[in-house]
Each structure stands twice: as C-alpha cells, then as structure tokens.
Design a protein around this motif. Structure first.
Motif, PDB file in Angstrom:
ATOM      1  N   GLY A  32     -22.383 -63.865   4.798  1.00  0.00           N
ATOM      2  CA  GLY A  32     -20.962 -63.573   4.719  1.00  0.00           C
ATOM      3  C   GLY A  32     -20.715 -62.085   4.783  1.00  0.00           C
ATOM      4  O   GLY A  32     -21.638 -61.287   4.951  1.00  0.00           O
ATOM      5  N   VAL A  40     -21.979 -70.280   6.860  1.00  0.00           N
ATOM      6  CA  VAL A  40     -20.986 -69.218   6.969  1.00  0.00           C
ATOM      7  C   VAL A  40     -19.607 -69.789   6.634  1.00  0.00           C
ATOM      8  O   VAL A  40     -19.222 -70.828   7.179  1.00  0.00           O
ATOM      9  CB  VAL A  40     -20.962 -68.600   8.384  1.00  0.00           C
ATOM     10  CG1 VAL A  40     -19.992 -67.435   8.454  1.00  0.00           C
ATOM     11  CG2 VAL A  40     -22.355 -68.173   8.823  1.00  0.00           C
ATOM     12  N   SER A  45     -15.532 -65.316   6.960  1.00  0.00           N
ATOM     13  CA  SER A  45     -16.614 -64.442   7.418  1.00  0.00           C
ATOM     14  C   SER A  45     -16.970 -64.693   8.873  1.00  0.00           C
ATOM     15  O   SER A  45     -17.345 -63.769   9.594  1.00  0.00           O
ATOM     16  CB  SER A  45     -17.857 -64.630   6.549  1.00  0.00           C
ATOM     17  OG  SER A  45     -17.624 -64.218   5.229  1.00  0.00           O
TER      18      SER A  45
END
Length: 107
Positions: free
Chosen positions: A29, A64, A68
C-alpha cells in the motif's frame, strides 16, 4: 489494473511467511509520508478485506486496497541484493519524482 512481483521477491516473501507460520501474503500500500508525499507500506496479510485486489505470483499473494491501487497500478515488486545491502525495490511507472533518500515518492 495490476501489480506484479518478481520470482526473487516471491521467494523472499514465501520464506518469511514460512518463518512466521501464518499469513496468506503481503499487503502493498501507500501512505502519506516523507518529504515527497507518499511512502510504500508492506505488511503481512492474515485476512482479506472484501474490496482488496489480489495478485498471485509463484504461490505468493500480493494484496492491494483500492485507494493504493490507483498509485500502484503497473508496479513491479522486486527483491534485490547489492553487496551487503538487500531489500525490496518498487518499480513504479507512476512515480514523477522521488526524494533523495528513496523513502518517499510523488505521482
């Protein structure tokens, strides 16, 4: 949108997950930090969130979050050894500039 991982990075993560004894992968991230605005964040993942995107390489999952992923789309996560130094390298095509120490970036 996608994030990739090299075999070297996957082997390194798999070894640490094995030592840890639990976990399904790593979370990649970004957070607001540093002198250039954003910094990468890596942490173990024990449980997926509903909105997570999951990418798998050599049996290792890279997770993820949607906020991000906007900044990480196209990023390749690598693990490199240079002399006595070793660590993750983020090959992010979205980066417009990086700070001198390499800890933060701007898009």
């Amino acid at each position: 949108m996608a994030v990739t991982m090299t075999s070297a990075a996957a082997k390194h993560v798999a070894a640490y997950l094995g030592k840890r004894g639990k976990g399904i992968g790593i979370r990649l991230g970004v957070k607001t930090s540093g002198c250039s605005g954003m910094a990468y964040v890596l942490e173990y993942v024990d449980q997926l969130e509903e909105e997570d995107s999951v990418f798998e390489f050599d049996g290792v999952k890279v997770v993820v979050d949607p906020k991000s992923l906007v900044y990480l789309d196209g990023t390749e996560l690598d693990f490199v050894k240079e002399g006595l130094n070793e660590g993750f390298q983020f090959n992010n095509p979205n980066v417009a500039s990086e700070c001198g120490c390499g800890e933060s970036f701007n898009v």
